[in-house]
Design a protein around this motif. Structure first.
Motif, mmCIF file in Angstrom:
data_model
loop_
_atom_site.group_PDB
_atom_site.id
_atom_site.type_symbol
_atom_site.label_atom_id
_atom_site.label_comp_id
_atom_site.label_asym_id
_atom_site.label_seq_id
_atom_site.Cartn_x
_atom_site.Cartn_y
_atom_site.Cartn_z
ATOM 1 N N TYR A 123 -12.205 -4.984 -2.523
ATOM 2 C CA TYR A 123 -10.847 -4.718 -1.351
ATOM 3 C C TYR A 123 -11.171 -5.286 -0.124
ATOM 4 C CZ TYR A 123 -7.379 -1.905 1.056
ATOM 5 O OH TYR A 123 -6.379 -1.869 1.908
ATOM 6 N N PRO A 162 -1.722 -1.077 0.162
ATOM 7 C CA PRO A 162 -1.090 -2.578 0.283
ATOM 8 C C PRO A 162 -0.816 -3.010 1.583
ATOM 9 C CG PRO A 162 0.135 -0.717 -0.901
ATOM 10 C CD PRO A 162 -0.917 -0.188 -0.263
ATOM 11 N N SER A 177 -6.707 -8.887 -3.901
ATOM 12 C CA SER A 177 -5.902 -7.810 -3.565
ATOM 13 C C SER A 177 -5.341 -7.000 -4.787
ATOM 14 C CB SER A 177 -4.633 -8.375 -2.618
ATOM 15 O OG SER A 177 -3.827 -7.213 -2.329
ATOM 16 N N ILE A 221 -6.846 -3.446 -5.557
ATOM 17 C CA ILE A 221 -5.691 -1.975 -5.562
ATOM 18 C C ILE A 221 -5.455 -1.240 -6.670
ATOM 19 C CG2 ILE A 221 -3.254 -1.538 -4.997
ATOM 20 C CD1 ILE A 221 -3.445 -3.526 -2.395
ATOM 21 N N HIS A 267 -3.799 -5.321 3.199
ATOM 22 C CA HIS A 267 -3.970 -6.644 2.726
ATOM 23 C C HIS A 267 -2.650 -7.265 3.011
ATOM 24 C CE1 HIS A 267 -6.863 -5.776 -0.834
ATOM 25 N NE2 HIS A 267 -7.463 -5.715 0.346
ATOM 26 N N PHE A 268 -1.426 -6.585 3.039
ATOM 27 C CA PHE A 268 -0.433 -7.412 3.514
ATOM 28 C C PHE A 268 -0.262 -7.758 4.746
ATOM 29 C CE2 PHE A 268 4.465 -7.196 4.647
ATOM 30 C CZ PHE A 268 4.621 -8.161 4.098
ATOM 31 N N GLU A 327 3.428 -9.493 -1.708
ATOM 32 C CA GLU A 327 2.894 -10.602 -1.274
ATOM 33 C C GLU A 327 3.098 -11.861 -1.996
ATOM 34 O OE1 GLU A 327 -1.496 -9.875 -1.683
ATOM 35 O OE2 GLU A 327 -1.792 -8.163 -0.560
ATOM 36 N N THR A 384 0.491 -0.333 -7.240
ATOM 37 C CA THR A 384 -0.091 -1.923 -7.739
ATOM 38 C C THR A 384 1.085 -2.733 -7.918
ATOM 39 O OG1 THR A 384 -1.504 -0.932 -9.210
ATOM 40 C CG2 THR A 384 -1.132 -3.301 -9.437
ATOM 41 N N SER A 424 2.075 -3.953 -3.969
ATOM 42 C CA SER A 424 1.156 -4.819 -3.398
ATOM 43 C C SER A 424 1.495 -6.192 -4.032
ATOM 44 C CB SER A 424 -0.152 -4.305 -3.671
ATOM 45 O OG SER A 424 -1.303 -5.563 -3.350
#
Length: 430
Positions: free
Chosen positions: A205, A369, A233, A237, A372-373, A289, A282, A285
């Motif tokens: 992660y 999410p 990512s 996740i 990471h976003f 992205e 999932t 995310s």
């Protein structure tokens, strides 16, 4: 009783669930109708013929995503009629006839959703058209409707009805009667992942954050680092939601909160709810992205407009799917809380259980999410590919949609529990 009368009677007996399933299809249909309408608009096709194939691919993937969400919603809807189907099978009804009953129910709801969805799409059309014309630096009819958009929408709905009905038929024809009566159903989609040590996914992660610093040091390999970041990512996740967080929940229940009854119940409810939202987290995310990546590597304004619309659509779809999941799970939740009241739990304690469950669940749904976003957004901003204003708008849209969904889920949860006739609690308090 005939199959069709039985189907209609079942829809009436599960009226709230039927309406919820119907509403879950209306908004996606309206969005798909408008996106297809943009693609068929002569102003769009004449100015951006080169980027049309990429836009078509995005819209196709979005339509596929809508179909996945419909299948997800249908899986919850079928559980509400599972006991009636089990009783019918017990009386000697053949599985093929049960399949026809579900097909008839789906057809009724699909037809109603198609009409209302296209009507809503027509109402929303000026917004979509205005944004498209602004992006193209042109003007035109805000209520332009193409035959291709209507035909394409109806074709998608027909395909959607076909695979949902096939899935339902497979469900009733392969389940034992006892499984139908006990409402046993496997998740509609279940990602398979190599089962490493759960801690491994926690390490994965943080790799995208490492790629962030590497991309700033090695700008010549920026695109490669971005792709690595998106890949890790998605994997991390999925692993965190499917393995690591459930593992930690069970660990906390066993060790830290073994003597805290309210927290134990909240964590148990969280574990149950999280298992049914792995797919949604999932997909959230991976899709947002991917859209952000396409939005920033392309110089086509038309493609950027489609990406922004698709981004908002995906957020609304996933947020509404989570709310829909809460609505469909309310009967089982009510039974659980009724048992708690019977053994002496009072309203403030039930409030605490609900508050903790909703807070923890949406912290996971939003937090996993979003970190990471934001990392990916920072990579694009630092490279000059994304403006700060647009990045803030994208983040605020994300937060607004999911915080609104959290509030709606919270209100539905409490109202359903404390207004239920099955529970001896008459007052509702936030």
């Amino acid at each position: 009783m005939g199959s069709y009368k039985f189907a209609i009677k079942t829809l009436k007996s599960n009226f709230k669930e039927s309406i919820s399933y119907l509403c879950s299809m209306i908004f996606p249909i309206a969005i798909i109708f408008n996106l297809l309408n943009i693609m068929c608009n002569t102003e769009f096709t004449s100015k951006y013929s080169d980027g049309r194939s990429a836009c078509s691919l995005i819209i196709f993937l979005l339509c596929l995503l809508v179909c996945i969400f419909t299948f997800y919603s249908n899986s919850h809807f079928v559980t509400t009629t599972s006991k009636e189907l089990g009783a019918a099978a017990l009386s000697g009804v053949h599985p093929s006839r049960l399949g026809r009953i579900l097909l008839f129910q789906n057809t009724i709801l699909e037809m109603a959703a198609s009409f209302l969805g296209i009507l809503l799409g027509f109402i929303m059309m000026p917004i979509f058209s205005k944004v498209m014309y602004l992006a193209l630096n042109s003007s035109g009819n805000l209520f332009f409707i193409s035959s291709g958009s209507l035909g394409g929408t109806l074709a998608i709905l027909l395909l959607q009805l076909s695979y949902v009905s096939l899935g339902d038929y497979g469900y009733v024809s392969t389940r034992e009667i006892i499984d139908l009566i006990k409402v046993k159903r496997k998740p509609p989609l279940n990602f398979k992942l190599l089962k490493f040590n759960p801690v491994t996914y926690a390490v994965f992660y943080f790799l995208p954050i490492l790629f962030l610093f590497l991309s700033m040091l090695q700008k010549n390999h920026f695109d490669l680092f971005v792709r690595f970041s998106m890949t890790f990512s998605f994997i991390s996740i999925l692993g965190l939601a499917k393995y690591y967080i459930p593992f930690k929940i069970l660990e906390l229940k066993k060790d830290k909160y073994a003597n805290s009854k309210l927290t134990l119940i909240s964590l148990g409810n969280l574990h149950f709810s999280l298992k049914r939202t792995v797919l949604l987290i999932t997909l959230l995310s991976g899709v947002i992205e991917t859209l952000l990546y396409i939005m920033n590597v392309s110089n086509d304004p038309g493609l950027k407009v489609i990406c922004v619309f698709s981004y908002i659509t995906v957020l609304l779809l996933i947020s509404s799917s989570i709310v829909y999941k809460f609505i469909m799970e309310m009967p089982s939740k009510i039974r659980t809380f009724k048992q708690l009241t019977l053994i002496g739990y009072i309203k403030p304690q039930l409030n605490t259980i609900i508050n903790k469950e909703i807070f923890l669940l949406y912290s996971i749904i939003i937090g996993l999410p979003l970190i990471h976003f934001c990392t990916l957004i920072y990579m694009f901003v630092s490279s000059g590919k994304l403006s700060i204003i647009l990045s803030l708008v994208l983040i605020l849209i994300f937060l607004f949609i999911f915080l609104t969904g959290a509030f709606i889920s919270f209100v539905i949860y409490k109202k359903s529990i404390f207004k239920s006739n099955d529970i001896g609690l008459n007052k509702f308090a936030l």
